[in-house]
Write a protein that holds these residues in place. Structure first.
Motif, PDB file in Angstrom:
ATOM      1  N   PHE A 133     -36.982 -29.936  50.673  1.00  9.44           N
ATOM      2  CA  PHE A 133     -37.177 -28.838  51.616  1.00  9.44           C
ATOM      3  C   PHE A 133     -38.600 -28.293  51.520  1.00  9.44           C
ATOM      4  O   PHE A 133     -39.238 -27.986  52.534  1.00  9.44           O
ATOM      5  N   GLY A 134     -39.101 -28.145  50.293  1.00 11.88           N
ATOM      6  CA  GLY A 134     -40.449 -27.620  50.127  1.00 11.88           C
ATOM      7  C   GLY A 134     -41.477 -28.470  50.837  1.00 11.88           C
ATOM      8  O   GLY A 134     -42.431 -27.947  51.438  1.00 11.88           O
ATOM      9  N   GLN A 135     -41.302 -29.772  50.813  1.00 10.09           N
ATOM     10  CA  GLN A 135     -42.239 -30.669  51.482  1.00 10.09           C
ATOM     11  C   GLN A 135     -42.021 -30.687  52.988  1.00 10.09           C
ATOM     12  O   GLN A 135     -42.982 -30.636  53.768  1.00 10.09           O
ATOM     13  N   LEU A 136     -40.785 -30.755  53.410  1.00 16.69           N
ATOM     14  CA  LEU A 136     -40.483 -30.874  54.837  1.00 16.69           C
ATOM     15  C   LEU A 136     -40.831 -29.617  55.620  1.00 16.69           C
ATOM     16  O   LEU A 136     -41.176 -29.692  56.808  1.00 16.69           O
ATOM     17  N   LEU A 137     -40.737 -28.445  54.957  1.00 14.44           N
ATOM     18  CA  LEU A 137     -40.979 -27.189  55.661  1.00 14.44           C
ATOM     19  C   LEU A 137     -42.418 -26.702  55.540  1.00 14.44           C
ATOM     20  O   LEU A 137     -42.780 -25.698  56.152  1.00 14.44           O
ATOM     21  N   GLY A 138     -43.234 -27.410  54.769  1.00 11.44           N
ATOM     22  CA  GLY A 138     -44.637 -27.032  54.642  1.00 11.44           C
ATOM     23  C   GLY A 138     -45.362 -26.944  55.978  1.00 11.44           C
ATOM     24  O   GLY A 138     -46.095 -25.975  56.231  1.00 11.44           O
ATOM     25  N   PRO A 139     -45.186 -27.912  56.890  1.00 11.27           N
ATOM     26  CA  PRO A 139     -45.866 -27.832  58.187  1.00 11.27           C
ATOM     27  C   PRO A 139     -45.465 -26.618  59.025  1.00 11.27           C
ATOM     28  O   PRO A 139     -46.177 -26.249  59.959  1.00 11.27           O
ATOM     29  N   GLY A 141     -45.217 -23.640  57.721  1.00  7.68           N
ATOM     30  CA  GLY A 141     -45.831 -22.466  57.111  1.00  7.68           C
ATOM     31  C   GLY A 141     -45.288 -22.095  55.758  1.00  7.68           C
ATOM     32  O   GLY A 141     -45.732 -21.105  55.159  1.00  7.68           O
ATOM     33  N   LEU A 142     -44.334 -22.852  55.228  1.00 10.67           N
ATOM     34  CA  LEU A 142     -43.799 -22.569  53.897  1.00 10.67           C
ATOM     35  C   LEU A 142     -44.856 -22.883  52.845  1.00 10.67           C
ATOM     36  O   LEU A 142     -45.471 -23.938  52.884  1.00 10.67           O
ATOM     37  N   THR A 143     -45.075 -21.962  51.913  1.00 10.26           N
ATOM     38  CA  THR A 143     -46.063 -22.190  50.859  1.00 10.26           C
ATOM     39  C   THR A 143     -45.482 -23.080  49.767  1.00 10.26           C
ATOM     40  O   THR A 143     -44.266 -23.186  49.601  1.00 10.26           O
ATOM     41  N   ALA A 144     -46.392 -23.700  48.998  1.00  7.41           N
ATOM     42  CA  ALA A 144     -45.960 -24.587  47.918  1.00  7.41           C
ATOM     43  C   ALA A 144     -45.161 -23.816  46.875  1.00  7.41           C
ATOM     44  O   ALA A 144     -44.168 -24.329  46.334  1.00  7.41           O
TER      45      ALA A 144
END
Length: 250
Positions: A133-139, A141-144
């Motif tokens: 989820f962290g990787q997929l939602l990065g685009p 605007g989710l921060t690392a």
């Protein structure tokens, strides 16, 4: 006054940390059961989660400024529209268009609403294929940092909670959660960059405008930010909330 923040799906309370640091006064970031915490067996659908949130708010015993994002926004709107006596002074949501009778779920949601496709999809994400989820939602605007917190919480319990919520909201919220006038002052946020494949931005705008008119809420655009507006520009997010709260009679 107490500010209560409610995260969405698939998220954790860490979503609100940056904004909370910029706001004065007391605040609470609720953790939805199943999202990095146990999920009681009675929480089988969106209605049960709304009851859970209403109970949590009653326990706070104070006038509450309630702020929800994504599924948290849907639960916020349900509480303020269907649970009289919950001590809410004001409410904020960024997904009000989901309550429009013409709303259609985005493709990922419709997949999660199917079995076994939903189970298979979430198991793949849990395994990191094609990404967490962290990787997929990065685009979007989710921060690392917040993504890592979500990934650490992502387990089979979270998957079951996600599926229970989405499958109880078919074909949309308006099927049994009707939007109507809400007594507490409300603010509907519309981040203009929150666009998903298969979703028409003009349709989202029109649906937000209609739901705002129906509920009596104010409508505020947030230009240049997307789904994770509170992480992309926490200063503007905090300023927007403070400006709204300044209009609410104490």
């Amino acid at each position: 006054m107490t500010t209560v923040f409610v995260h969405g799906v698939p998220e954790t309370p860490a979503l609100w940390d940056a904004v909370r640091r910029l706001l004065p006064g007391d605040s609470v970031a609720q953790r939805l059961p199943g999202f990095g915490s146990p999920r009681p067996p009675e929480l089988i659908d969106k209605d049960a989660y709304a009851v859970w949130l209403a109970d949590q708010l009653r326990e706070l015993g104070d006038d509450i400024d309630l702020v929800g994002h994504d599924w948290g926004g849907h639960l916020v709107m349900r509480v303020v529209s269907a649970f009289p006596g919950v001590p809410v002074r004001s409410w904020v949501s960024d997904v009000a268009y989901g309550w429009h009778p013409g709303y259609r779920w985005h493709p990922i949601a419709t997949m999660w609403q199917q079995s076994p496709e939903g189970e298979q999809s979430l198991a793949s994400v849990r395994a990191g294929t094609p990404g967490t989820f962290g990787q997929l939602l990065g685009p979007r605007g989710l921060t690392a940092e917040v993504g890592a917190d979500i990934d650490a919480a992502h387990d089979e319990t979270m998957d079951a909670a996600i599926l229970a919520l989405y499958r109880s909201a078919w074909p949309n919220f308006a099927a049994d959660w009707k939007a109507g006038p809400i007594d507490a002052p409300g603010l509907i946020l519309m981040p203009t960059g929150d666009v998903m494949d298969g979703v028409d931005p003009d349709e989202v705008r029109a649906q937000n405008e209609e739901v705002a008119a129906t509920t009596g809420a104010l409508l505020r655009e947030l230009d240049g930010v997307g789904h994770y507006w509170m992480l992309q520009d926490p200063e503007r997010a905090a300023d927007t909330l403070r400006a709204f709260w300044a209009t609410v009679a104490r």
